[in-house]
Enzyme design. Structure first.
Site, PDB file in Angstrom:
ATOM      1  CE  LYS A  81      -4.528  -1.049   0.368  1.00  0.00           C
ATOM      2  NZ  LYS A  81      -5.633  -0.361  -0.292  1.00  0.00           N
ATOM      3  CG  ASP A 128      -7.325  -2.896   5.982  1.00  0.00           C
ATOM      4  OD1 ASP A 128      -6.488  -3.758   6.298  1.00  0.00           O
ATOM      5  OD2 ASP A 128      -7.294  -2.301   4.898  1.00  0.00           O
TER       6      ASP A 128
END
Length: 408
Positions: A81, A128
């Site tokens: 990410k 998350d």
């Protein structure tokens, strides 16, 4: 007995009522990808992540080749990410300085001179875990602040890892999409900069930059495949949450190879299958999944499709699959306990679902129709991307050591 009926699929051909002009993929063409790669190469921490060849598993499953791109090595953050978040932050700062990002290395952005020009900035996001950790890391590296909101049920381990990167972070009592709305409200009220891979009307620039940032990993993978003397994969499996990652990779492949691109399958958890549900509506529009999404695939527990990536996934992907949690648990165990001669890959709940799905398609006779529709055979060369390592070690051990979410 595994619940095969819980695995659902739809092909692009079945989903599309009328052919229309396909979504543009110019935003992720060669020129853009070169800028992205050069920016990431300017990081002291940059190294090409491994591309593993699972040759023994390929023989076991009856295909020509299986590659797994292992993103657990990315920048020491155990997930991919950071590629998107760091590039989006870099693009935002470049625009603020009225400069092209090609003129700015990461080191230059960290300089005292640039920091004085920019002043104090607070980057805000919802996550998350993996995206928020990447934003927190990039903000800290640049001497800036970050605020991170996490959805209900998020891992305490992931929360603490974000805090270790200097962020102000908290777990809310909201689902992912409502946590995004809370983060956006906070950013607006506190003069912060929202850095989210979700996109909605009026908020598309930064999500587009994040998707461009992800292109580094697929560009690396294609480069590595060519170094092995191969051309391109025949098949690619991509996991999807809001669809930013999958849309990035799909957009890259469509831009680079056009009609000769690999056959692509999008895989999602049943509880949060917003891309699958959208294509299943057959009206060409994105449709949200609402409510609580209790899947172990936390990184994919997103209910609202990214409007930038939606059109790309609708127009260029070949199949969409919705599956239960045991599929990814199986993938985690296969990768973590490889056949003799294959490398071990530590893959987390959101990282292993595609390997798990592919293995079932090829080994369970009840799913034979899927492999036939995808034209997977003994000559197929399949690329899987393990997007994260054991970002929640406690959950990882419950699954891999203790057999949680059994697939038999």
């Amino acid at each position: 007995m595994r619940d095969i009926e819980a695995i659902k699929y739809i092909t692009n051909e079945d989903a599309r009522k009328v052919d229309s002009i396909k979504s543009s993929v110019e935003f992720i063409d060669k020129k853009v990808v070169k800028k992205v790669r050069n920016f990431h190469k300017s990081f002291a921490e940059y190294k090409v992540t491994p591309l593993h060849s699972l040759n023994e598993l390929s023989k076991e499953l009856g295909v020509g080749k299986i590659w797994v791109k292992d993103e657990s090595y990315r920048f020491g953050l155990n997930a991919f990410k950071v590629l998107g978040g760091s590039y989006a932050v870099g693009k935002y700062l470049a625009d603020k300085l009225n400069m092209d990002i090609s003129e700015l290395s990461f080191e230059k952005l960290r300089s005292k001179e640039i920091k004085e020009k920019l002043g104090d900035i607070t980057f805000v996001t919802a996550t998350d875990g993996n995206h928020g950790r990447g934003i927190a890391w990039a903000s800290k590296q640049l001497g800036q602040k970050s605020v991170v909101f996490m959805p209900k049920g998020s891992s305490e381990v992931r929360l603490n890892n974000i805090r270790k990167e200097g962020a102000e972070a908290s777990i809310t009592d909201l689902n992912y999409d409502d946590a995004v709305r809370l983060a956006n409200k906070y950013a607006n009220e506190h003069n912060g900069v929202m850095v989210q891979d979700s996109a909605w009307e009026g908020y598309t620039d930064i999500p587009t930059w994040i998707m461009q940032g992800y292109a580094t990993l697929i560009d690396e993978a294609i480069e590595q495949i060519k170094e092995e003397g191969e051309e391109i994969p025949t098949h690619v499996f991509l996991q999807a949450g809001v669809g930013s990652f999958a849309g990035s990779i799909q957009g890259y492949l469509a831009s680079e190879y056009g009609a000769n691109r690999p056959i692509t399958t999008i895989v999602e958890p049943n509880e949060a299958a917003c891309i699958f549900n959208s294509v299943n509506q057959k009206d060409g529009k994105p449709h949200a999944v609402t409510g609580y999404m209790p899947t172990i695939m936390a990184g994919l527990a997103c209910g609202e499709p990214n409007i930038v990536s939606w059109g790309i996934l609708r127009d260029y992907a070949d199949m969409y699959i919705s599956c239960p949690d045991y599929v990814t648990a199986r993938g985690m165990r296969i990768l973590g306990n490889p056949l003799k001669g294959d490398p071990k890959v530590i893959s987390g709940e959101s990282g292993a679902v595609c390997l798990g799905m592919m293995s079932l398609i090829l080994q369970d006779n009840n799913l034979k129709e899927i492999s036939q529709k995808l034209n997977i055979n003994k000559n197929s060369k399949i690329l899987i991307i393990s997007t994260e390592g054991d970002t929640d070690p406690v959950s990882y051990r419950k699954i891999v050591w203790d057999g949680a979410y059994a697939s038999i």
